[in-house]
Write an enzyme that holds these catalytic residues in place. Sequence first.
Site, short mmCIF file in Angstrom:
data_model
loop_
_atom_site.label_atom_id
_atom_site.label_comp_id
_atom_site.label_asym_id
_atom_site.label_seq_id
_atom_site.Cartn_x
_atom_site.Cartn_y
_atom_site.Cartn_z
N CYS A 2 35.92 35.49 33.16
CA CYS A 2 36.13 36.89 33.55
C CYS A 2 34.83 37.40 34.14
O CYS A 2 33.83 37.57 33.44
CB CYS A 2 36.53 37.73 32.35
SG CYS A 2 36.78 39.49 32.74
N GLU A 109 40.76 37.69 39.30
CA GLU A 109 40.49 36.26 39.27
C GLU A 109 40.78 35.68 40.64
O GLU A 109 41.63 36.19 41.37
CB GLU A 109 41.32 35.58 38.18
CG GLU A 109 40.89 34.17 37.88
CD GLU A 109 39.42 34.08 37.47
OE1 GLU A 109 38.59 33.80 38.39
OE2 GLU A 109 39.11 34.31 36.30
#
Length: 230
Positions: A2, A109
């Site tokens: 992340c 992402e």
Amino acid sequence: MCGRFVVAGSEQDLIDLFDVDLVGTHLPEPSYNISPTDPVRVVLESLKEDKITRRMEAARWWLTPSFSKELKTKMPTFNARTETVAEKATFKASFKSKRALIPASGYYEWRTEGKTKTPFYIQLPGETMVFAGLYSWWRNQALPEDHPERWVLTSTILTRDATGEVEGIHDRTPLILPRDFWDEWLDPKTEGTQALADEAMAVATPVTEQLRFHEVGPVRDASPELINPL
């Protein structure tokens, strides 16, 4: 992993969500592109004289262990692998008793195909994501004892193997905790062992499999338009 996430909505909504006892100063404003070393909101529980206080504080998103001589470590520490967090020197002291919750509206992402990277916005529809995190207080020895910036609160977000549809984007995801596990995760009286990490991954699996996503444009600024689908 992340490396970019979003926190939208009001501060009061987050205070109410976590039933916070004490709200710290200089909390960051909502942002649609939070990146490593930026300030983030963390929820933690401090223990003093056998009394636990739940707090919301601003922390630097890049955990610096107390033994580090520099604020920014040589290796990136904005993420920690849940599978090894109990044994890694950088994280194990924090995992033992300094665990945190880090709220997010969603995260970005990138799917890599050859030399092409395609960004996606990933969210938990209708809910606030709550990442499992750790925190650490780092002391700047170069500053005098009474300097307001002598102590720096730092944090990291735990990650795990991806499951469900998001596995097609990236093989790692943040460790997203369900509401009924928040108290156990935060409790400073609960010792952080690998058994706790394994339990957290188990209860997080159904949440991870509920994640939904859509392709977005380049993630370059911090405007609300970043999360708009293409």
